[in-house]
Design a protein around this motif. Structure first.
Motif, PDB file in Angstrom:
ATOM      1  N   TYR A   2       0.832  -1.192   0.000  1.00 13.04           N
ATOM      2  CA  TYR A   2       0.000   0.000   0.000  1.00 13.04           C
ATOM      3  C   TYR A   2       0.872   1.250   0.000  1.00 13.04           C
ATOM      4  CZ  TYR A   2      -3.583  -3.297   1.528  1.00 13.04           C
ATOM      5  OH  TYR A   2      -4.442  -4.354   1.610  1.00 13.04           O
ATOM      6  N   ASN A  15      -3.890   3.240  -0.618  1.00  6.26           N
ATOM      7  CA  ASN A  15      -4.237   2.690  -1.928  1.00  6.26           C
ATOM      8  C   ASN A  15      -3.312   1.528  -2.255  1.00  6.26           C
ATOM      9  OD1 ASN A  15      -6.166   4.775  -2.364  1.00  6.26           O
ATOM     10  ND2 ASN A  15      -4.478   6.148  -2.871  1.00  6.26           N
ATOM     11  N   ILE A  16      -3.866   0.498  -2.892  1.00  8.97           N
ATOM     12  CA  ILE A  16      -3.070  -0.674  -3.253  1.00  8.97           C
ATOM     13  C   ILE A  16      -2.143  -0.324  -4.411  1.00  8.97           C
ATOM     14  CG2 ILE A  16      -3.151  -3.030  -4.129  1.00  8.97           C
ATOM     15  CD1 ILE A  16      -5.861  -3.337  -2.740  1.00  8.97           C
TER      16      ILE A  16
END
Length: 137
Positions: A4, A9-10
């Protein structure tokens, strides 16, 4: 393992790897952790003024509480809805007794059911345990 950024957010999502006749799958590491907390667990030294009287301290560690849980880097604690893998155990002969291998096995079976419900059977869990005496029978 997912990676992350600072905003959550990935950035990287694992794609799995091919397995003969099984297609692709994801492998998620699930670790077991347990901690014991004591009622009289406190720092015994400190500073006081010479005019202060000594404060009596309780003898012994006092009653204890053991927390046993399954953890993953992807989701944190293993849970699905209200169904949790965590076990809270009041340790002692006048309480819940002592956490045994049978208690651990019940927790593992329950954890596998939660993992399967959460992943709908599309992910394989690799459960890892430390070398504590309760895990060796």
């Amino acid at each position: 393992m997912f990676i992350y950024d600072n905003d959550g957010n990935i950035q990287y999502r694992p794609k799995g790897f091919p397995v003969a006749q099984a297609g692709r799958f994801r492998l998620i590491l699930v670790t077991h952790d347990e901690s014991t907390f004591y009622a009289n667990n406190c720092h015994k030294t400190g500073w006081s003024h010479s005019s202060e009287k000594a404060t009596p301290q309780p003898k012994g560690k006092g009653p204890s509480l053991m927390i046993s849980d399954m953890l993953m880097s992807e989701w944190g604690r293993l849970q699905h809805g209200d169904n949790k893998a965590r076990v809270i155990f009041k340790v002692g002969k006048n309480q819940d007794g002592y956490f045994s291998t049978l208690d651990l096995l019940k927790q593992v079976e329950h954890s596998i059911d939660i993992f399967d419900d959460k992943t709908n059977g599309f992910t394989t869990g690799l459960f890892m345990f430390d070398n504590a005496p309760s895990h060796q029978k």
